[in-house]
Design a protein around this motif. Structure first.
Motif, PDB file in Angstrom:
ATOM      1  N   THR A  15       0.855  -1.188   0.000  1.00 32.32           N
ATOM      2  CA  THR A  15       0.000   0.000   0.000  1.00 32.32           C
ATOM      3  C   THR A  15       0.885   1.230   0.000  1.00 32.32           C
ATOM      4  OG1 THR A  15      -1.639  -1.210   1.295  1.00 32.32           O
ATOM      5  CG2 THR A  15      -1.876   1.183   1.173  1.00 32.32           C
ATOM      6  N   ILE A  16       0.762   2.056  -0.987  1.00 35.82           N
ATOM      7  CA  ILE A  16       1.615   3.242  -1.077  1.00 35.82           C
ATOM      8  C   ILE A  16       0.897   4.450  -0.489  1.00 35.82           C
ATOM      9  CG2 ILE A  16       2.812   2.388  -3.126  1.00 35.82           C
ATOM     10  CD1 ILE A  16       1.049   4.232  -4.803  1.00 35.82           C
ATOM     11  N   GLY A  17       1.705   5.472  -0.134  1.00 34.88           N
ATOM     12  CA  GLY A  17       1.146   6.725   0.383  1.00 34.88           C
ATOM     13  C   GLY A  17       0.819   6.706   1.851  1.00 34.88           C
ATOM     14  N   LEU A  18       1.288   5.701   2.592  1.00 36.07           N
ATOM     15  CA  LEU A  18       0.999   5.636   4.022  1.00 36.07           C
ATOM     16  C   LEU A  18       2.066   6.387   4.809  1.00 36.07           C
ATOM     17  CD1 LEU A  18      -0.105   1.913   4.478  1.00 36.07           C
ATOM     18  CD2 LEU A  18      -1.510   3.932   3.990  1.00 36.07           C
ATOM     19  N   CYS A  19       1.689   6.898   5.967  1.00 39.89           N
ATOM     20  CA  CYS A  19       2.625   7.590   6.857  1.00 39.89           C
ATOM     21  C   CYS A  19       3.594   6.578   7.442  1.00 39.89           C
ATOM     22  CB  CYS A  19       1.872   8.306   7.978  1.00 39.89           C
ATOM     23  SG  CYS A  19       2.939   9.092   9.192  1.00 39.89           S
ATOM     24  N   ARG A  20       4.869   6.873   7.365  1.00 37.86           N
ATOM     25  CA  ARG A  20       5.875   5.938   7.871  1.00 37.86           C
ATOM     26  C   ARG A  20       5.742   5.720   9.370  1.00 37.86           C
ATOM     27  NH1 ARG A  20      11.523   8.310   6.181  1.00 37.86           N
ATOM     28  NH2 ARG A  20      10.418  10.306   6.394  1.00 37.86           N
ATOM     29  N   VAL A  21       5.438   6.761  10.086  1.00 36.05           N
ATOM     30  CA  VAL A  21       5.418   6.674  11.546  1.00 36.05           C
ATOM     31  C   VAL A  21       4.090   6.129  12.061  1.00 36.05           C
ATOM     32  CG1 VAL A  21       5.557   7.995  13.705  1.00 36.05           C
ATOM     33  CG2 VAL A  21       7.096   8.536  11.793  1.00 36.05           C
ATOM     34  N   HIS A  22       2.991   6.587  11.480  1.00 39.43           N
ATOM     35  CA  HIS A  22       1.669   6.204  11.994  1.00 39.43           C
ATOM     36  C   HIS A  22       1.041   5.035  11.251  1.00 39.43           C
ATOM     37  CE1 HIS A  22       2.011  10.628  13.110  1.00 39.43           C
ATOM     38  NE2 HIS A  22       2.005   9.998  14.275  1.00 39.43           N
ATOM     39  N   ARG A  23       1.684   4.574  10.174  1.00 35.48           N
ATOM     40  CA  ARG A  23       1.306   3.353   9.431  1.00 35.48           C
ATOM     41  C   ARG A  23      -0.063   3.473   8.749  1.00 35.48           C
ATOM     42  NH1 ARG A  23       2.457   1.168  14.622  1.00 35.48           N
ATOM     43  NH2 ARG A  23       4.547   0.309  14.850  1.00 35.48           N
ATOM     44  N   GLY A  24      -0.544   4.662   8.561  1.00 35.42           N
ATOM     45  CA  GLY A  24      -1.845   4.822   7.923  1.00 35.42           C
ATOM     46  C   GLY A  24      -1.858   6.053   7.036  1.00 35.42           C
ATOM     47  N   THR A  25      -3.040   6.419   6.597  1.00 33.14           N
ATOM     48  CA  THR A  25      -3.194   7.612   5.764  1.00 33.14           C
ATOM     49  C   THR A  25      -3.275   8.832   6.670  1.00 33.14           C
ATOM     50  OG1 THR A  25      -4.398   6.320   4.115  1.00 33.14           O
ATOM     51  CG2 THR A  25      -4.596   8.723   3.999  1.00 33.14           C
ATOM     52  N   CYS A  26      -2.331   9.750   6.509  1.00 30.12           N
ATOM     53  CA  CYS A  26      -2.252  10.924   7.388  1.00 30.12           C
ATOM     54  C   CYS A  26      -2.334  12.206   6.575  1.00 30.12           C
ATOM     55  CB  CYS A  26      -0.939  10.926   8.166  1.00 30.12           C
ATOM     56  SG  CYS A  26      -0.927   9.856   9.624  1.00 30.12           S
ATOM     57  N   SER A  27      -2.735  13.271   7.256  1.00 30.55           N
ATOM     58  CA  SER A  27      -2.652  14.622   6.696  1.00 30.55           C
ATOM     59  C   SER A  27      -2.529  15.586   7.867  1.00 30.55           C
ATOM     60  CB  SER A  27      -3.902  14.962   5.874  1.00 30.55           C
ATOM     61  OG  SER A  27      -5.034  15.113   6.721  1.00 30.55           O
ATOM     62  N   LEU A  28      -2.046  16.750   7.565  1.00 30.97           N
ATOM     63  CA  LEU A  28      -1.893  17.731   8.640  1.00 30.97           C
ATOM     64  C   LEU A  28      -3.258  18.174   9.166  1.00 30.97           C
ATOM     65  CD1 LEU A  28      -0.126  19.653  10.329  1.00 30.97           C
ATOM     66  CD2 LEU A  28      -0.291  21.304   8.454  1.00 30.97           C
ATOM     67  N   LYS A  29      -4.201  18.433   8.271  1.00 26.37           N
ATOM     68  CA  LYS A  29      -5.483  18.987   8.679  1.00 26.37           C
ATOM     69  C   LYS A  29      -6.363  17.962   9.378  1.00 26.37           C
ATOM     70  CE  LYS A  29      -9.408  21.655   6.932  1.00 26.37           C
ATOM     71  NZ  LYS A  29     -10.021  22.332   5.771  1.00 26.37           N
ATOM     72  N   GLU A  30      -6.364  16.702   8.902  1.00 20.67           N
ATOM     73  CA  GLU A  30      -7.292  15.693   9.419  1.00 20.67           C
ATOM     74  C   GLU A  30      -6.725  14.906  10.585  1.00 20.67           C
ATOM     75  OE1 GLU A  30     -10.468  15.328   8.472  1.00 20.67           O
ATOM     76  OE2 GLU A  30     -10.173  17.066   7.156  1.00 20.67           O
ATOM     77  N   THR A  31      -5.423  14.588  10.552  1.00 20.14           N
ATOM     78  CA  THR A  31      -4.850  13.737  11.607  1.00 20.14           C
ATOM     79  C   THR A  31      -3.741  14.441  12.386  1.00 20.14           C
ATOM     80  OG1 THR A  31      -3.155  12.736  10.192  1.00 20.14           O
ATOM     81  CG2 THR A  31      -5.343  11.709  10.194  1.00 20.14           C
ATOM     82  N   PHE A  32      -3.457  15.692  12.015  1.00 22.71           N
ATOM     83  CA  PHE A  32      -2.475  16.516  12.732  1.00 22.71           C
ATOM     84  C   PHE A  32      -1.065  15.919  12.673  1.00 22.71           C
ATOM     85  CE2 PHE A  32      -6.447  16.508  15.522  1.00 22.71           C
ATOM     86  CZ  PHE A  32      -7.103  17.427  14.720  1.00 22.71           C
ATOM     87  N   CYS A  33      -0.711  15.294  11.588  1.00 24.74           N
ATOM     88  CA  CYS A  33       0.574  14.605  11.472  1.00 24.74           C
ATOM     89  C   CYS A  33       1.704  15.622  11.282  1.00 24.74           C
ATOM     90  CB  CYS A  33       0.541  13.631  10.294  1.00 24.74           C
ATOM     91  SG  CYS A  33       2.089  12.761  10.031  1.00 24.74           S
ATOM     92  N   LEU A  34       2.720  15.552  12.148  1.00 23.91           N
ATOM     93  CA  LEU A  34       3.843  16.481  12.073  1.00 23.91           C
ATOM     94  C   LEU A  34       4.645  16.291  10.792  1.00 23.91           C
ATOM     95  CD1 LEU A  34       5.217  16.402  15.748  1.00 23.91           C
ATOM     96  CD2 LEU A  34       3.606  18.015  14.731  1.00 23.91           C
ATOM     97  N   LEU A  35       4.724  15.045  10.298  1.00 21.44           N
ATOM     98  CA  LEU A  35       5.472  14.794   9.069  1.00 21.44           C
ATOM     99  C   LEU A  35       4.811  15.486   7.890  1.00 21.44           C
ATOM    100  CD1 LEU A  35       6.369  12.402  10.995  1.00 21.44           C
ATOM    101  CD2 LEU A  35       6.827  11.113   8.904  1.00 21.44           C
ATOM    102  N   GLU A  36       3.487  15.360   7.823  1.00 22.68           N
ATOM    103  CA  GLU A  36       2.764  15.949   6.705  1.00 22.68           C
ATOM    104  C   GLU A  36       2.817  17.471   6.739  1.00 22.68           C
ATOM    105  OE1 GLU A  36       1.295  14.369   4.128  1.00 22.68           O
ATOM    106  OE2 GLU A  36       2.131  12.509   4.936  1.00 22.68           O
ATOM    107  N   GLY A  37       2.985  18.038   7.911  1.00 27.70           N
ATOM    108  CA  GLY A  37       3.032  19.494   8.032  1.00 27.70           C
ATOM    109  C   GLY A  37       4.424  20.074   7.975  1.00 27.70           C
ATOM    110  N   GLN A  38       5.430  19.224   7.659  1.00 25.78           N
ATOM    111  CA  GLN A  38       6.837  19.674   7.643  1.00 25.78           C
ATOM    112  C   GLN A  38       7.203  20.428   8.937  1.00 25.78           C
ATOM    113  OE1 GLN A  38       5.013  20.646   4.416  1.00 25.78           O
ATOM    114  NE2 GLN A  38       5.472  18.484   4.041  1.00 25.78           N
TER     115      GLN A  38
END
Length: 769
Positions: free
Chosen positions: A619-642
């Motif tokens: 499965t491509i496009g998953l967050c390396r750290v959280h192992r799922g689909t992440c975004s800054l706005k929806e899941t508050f992922c620090l990686l996605e928000g640089q």
């Protein structure tokens, strides 16, 4: 130097005489006498908590400028942050400087006396006359020194000098020596001095001007016997006749002069002079005069007390006991309400002077302004008088709670009185001054009474909504807004009930809108505390994410994670950066719960029989750290928000609180429930490993070390990093130190970290693995 004036002094220069004489010393001057801010000899030296000494007025001005501009409170010499503005008088240094000044002035006075003789050179005479002028202008009390040294007849003799320069300077000096000093005027008038001065009137020169001025003094002295003339002289800035009549006149004259003094508009320097001259007399009228006299004295004291320096003079003159007595007395002897309002105004002025009020008795049994009974009486008056008096008495409590030395006593008295509910109600007062005073008081109380204030603000009374309305008003940033948002920001951040009510009342979107608006460039003297308060209030919502689904929805709607990431770069605003990092920690903690884990397809029939033929689905496009689909706005992922690089950069901040908050946010990438190995990789790619190890080695605070040990132990679970660190003696030493001296939990984690690098001391094994 001991026998003559310094010849290098430019006798033609008139603009810098005082400075030159300040530098003209018989004895050597020591560096410790000089204020680093003013570069002048100190008159009232005070010492800060870090041991640095400054002129009181100069360092108070520095603190005021720091506060008004929103800068950090730092020592102007070391630029290191200070914890308090407490100033300790350097009595020994002040006495040494005064003794040194006295010895120098005595020696210079003797030199002047020897120079004022017919056989002296013109330059020496001129220098002596200039020194006498300097001495009199430096302090009015020095005029009696000139008189006692019998220098006035010697100056008069210089009027007969053959040098026109000396004659002019002698006339000019006499004018300064006798002005506002009746004894010196009498000495000058002895013999044929007046006749000599009259002769100068025929000259068409500067001598004529000085002669006219001297004769005018004598004329004004005669005019000053008439009250109407005295009033006109006072209107034109000549106050001494008025003050003299207030001190020496009949009771009726004293009343008239006090009444008129209360009507005058005085500048700050004049207020200090008036306070020193007649402050004690006005206080005595307050104590024992009739109502009419007390009213005149109160009005005059109200005028004088409105400047900090003159207010301190009045405190030394004993104004507090009669002032407090006038406010609290009831029954036959109580003041009319209009005079109690003036008394309350004076007390508010006096309290704002920054004096040490916990040591000044104002009543029986050594009661002070911050004694429980006194505060209870103030609180009673605040609840049972009109808005004008209530406002001034609230300002009194604002002043007392602004000082670290008195705030705890006032807090204890308010708690014991149960008055917090009544004080909160003033937030909705229609009178702006009254409302602002109450909000400032509650803001001062909030660090010490957060829970009580939160309880009082919750419910249906409307005060919380009023605060939000004040904060959100789209006008130029005001003191009221800065104080209101500061009050809300200081309330317990984990108070679920308060945050829930703010959610229900729509407070957070309003705060968010104001924050965005001021970040677009609107400036004001209150912009820094206002912005810090907005960020702190907005961060409240991140402390209830686990319990409040509505909070998560609102964070998504406003894209708060992005806002806090941008605020990490608010350079110079340490509190904004710290709170933003804390909010990001809270948001990132929820990422592992909010990330969408993809559902893998079930294996087919053949794969279930022949698993060797199957390949794991990719499965491509998953967050390396959280192992799922992440975004800054929806899941508050620090990686996605640089955000990782920005947080790593803050690890080198000079403020340890900013460092700790940033490290805490980064630690969420290594927490249980995420892919720790991938989190380590992310930190490595962001060049964060070395700064984290540096934080461990610096050991700035115990809480920061505890956090750093936890993060380092997680990093050392990666073999490559463990191998590199095992060869670093500084990191090893820091871990051993934490193992030996940290708290129980830190020692446990430090032991595990040492085991990762095979550096565990031989006395280990204390803790279970």
């Amino acid at each position: 130097m001991a026998g003559s004036w310094d010849r290098s002094y430019d006798l033609g220069s008139q603009s810098d005489d005082s400075y030159q004489f300040e530098r003209l010393h018989i004895e050597p001057m020591y560096d410790a006498f000089i204020c680093p801010l003013t570069k002048q000899i100190m008159r009232d030296p005070v010492t800060l908590e870090n041991g640095q000494t400054f002129e009181r007025e100069a360092i108070e001005k520095w603190f005021k400028e720091c506060k008004e501009s929103g800068r950090k409170l730092v020592c102007p010499l070391t630029l290191k942050e200070l914890r308090s503005t407490e100033l300790n008088p350097s009595i020994a240094l002040r006495n040494t400087i005064e003794e040194w000044n006295a010895r120098n002035e005595a020696a210079q006075l003797d030199m002047a006396r020897r120079s004022l003789s017919p056989g002296s050179g013109e330059n020496d005479i001129m220098q002596a006359l200039k020194f006498i002028q300097h001495l009199c202008q430096k302090s009015r009390s020095n005029k009696h020194v000139i008189r006692n040294a019998e220098l006035i007849p010697m100056i008069v003799d210089m009027l007969k000098s053959s040098s026109r320069r000396v004659r002019c300077k002698a006339l000019e000096t006499l004018l300064i020596v006798v002005e506002e000093d009746s004894d010196n005027k009498e000495i000058m008038a002895e013999g044929d001095t007046v006749r000599t001065i009259v002769k100068f009137l025929s000259q068409q020169s500067k001598e004529r001007e000085e002669a006219v001025s001297l004769l005018l003094i004598k004329t004004l002295e005669n005019l000053a016997m008439c009250e109407n003339n005295v009033r006109q002289m006072a209107e034109n800035g000549k106050l001494q006749p008025l003050l003299t009549l207030l001190l020496e006149g009949s009771p009726e004259t004293k009343l008239s002069m006090a009444s008129y003094l209360g009507e005058l508009v005085l500048n700050n320097d004049v207020k200090v002079f008036v306070a020193r001259t007649v402050g004690s007399s006005l206080v005595n009228i307050m104590r024992s005069g009739n109502i009419q006299s007390r009213e005149a004295a109160l009005k005059a004291l109200n005028q004088i007390s409105s400047f900090e320096a003159s207010a301190r003079v009045l405190i030394d003159a004993g104004i507090l006991p009669p002032l407090v007595n006038d406010l609290f007395t009831v029954g036959m002897n109580q003041l009319p309400v209009r005079l109690k309002e003036i008394s309350a105004t004076i007390l508010a002025n006096v309290v704002s002077s920054g004096y040490d009020f916990d040591s000044i008795p104002v009543g029986p049994v050594h009661q002070t302004l911050v004694s429980e009974e006194t505060v209870h009486n103030l609180l009673y008056l605040i609840s049972n008088t009109g808005p004008a008096i209530e406002c001034k008495l609230l300002q009194v409590l604002v002043g007392l709670t602004s000082s670290p030395s008195t705030v705890l006593s006032v807090v204890a008295a308010i708690k014991s009185s149960g008055a917090i509910i009544s004080l909160v109600q003033f937030i909705e007062a229609p009178q702006k001054d009254l409302r602002v005073a109450s909000i400032k008081l509650l803001h001062n109380l909030s660090p010490h009474m957060g829970e009580e204030l939160a309880d009082a603000l919750r419910g249906t009374a409307g005060q919380l909504g009023t605060l939000t309305k004040i904060i959100s008003e789209n006008i130029g940033i005001t003191e009221e807004q800065a104080e209101a948002v500061g009050l809300l920001a200081d309330l317990p951040e984990r108070d679920m009930g308060l945050t829930r009510q703010m959610l229900d009342e729509g407070a957070f979107p309003s705060v968010y809108t104001r924050l965005v608006t001021i970040r677009q460039g609107r400036s004001s003297r209150f912009v820094t505390p206002y912005q810090e308060g907005l960020v702190r209030v907005l961060s409240r919502i991140t402390f209830v994410l686990a319990e409040e689904p509505d909070a998560i929805a609102l964070c998504r709607e406003l894209n708060l994670a992005l806002q806090f990431i941008e605020l990490l770069q608010a350079n110079g605003l340490d509190n904004v950066q710290m709170v933003s990092a804390m909010a990001l920690e809270n948001l990132s903690q929820e990422s592992k719960n909010l990330t969408k884990i993809p559902e893998l397809p079930k294996p087919g029939f053949c794969v279930s029989i022949f698993p060797c033929f199957s390949e794991p689905p990719v499965t491509i496009g998953l967050c390396r750290v959280h192992r799922g689909t992440c975004s800054l706005k929806e899941t508050f992922c620090l990686l996605e928000g640089q955000a990782v690089e920005k947080l790593v950069a803050l690890l080198e901040h000079t403020n340890e609180k900013v460092v700790e908050a940033s490290l805490a946010a980064l630690s969420t990438l290594l927490d249980d429930g995420v892919d720790i190995e991938k989190g380590v990789t992310v930190l490595f790619e962001a060049e964060g490993i070395r700064p984290i190890l540096d934080v461990l080695q610096e050991k700035r605070t115990e809480s920061l070390r505890r956090r750093a040990v936890w993060v380092v132990e997680r990093l050392l679970r990666t073999d490559d990093i463990a191998y590199e660190v095992s060869g670093n003696p500084n990191v090893n030493t820091a871990l051993v130190d934490a193992f030996q001296h940290g708290d129980y939990r830190t020692r446990q984690v430090a032991e595990r970290a040492l085991k990762h690098i095979d550096k565990i001391p031989n006395f280990s094994g204390v803790f279970p693995g």
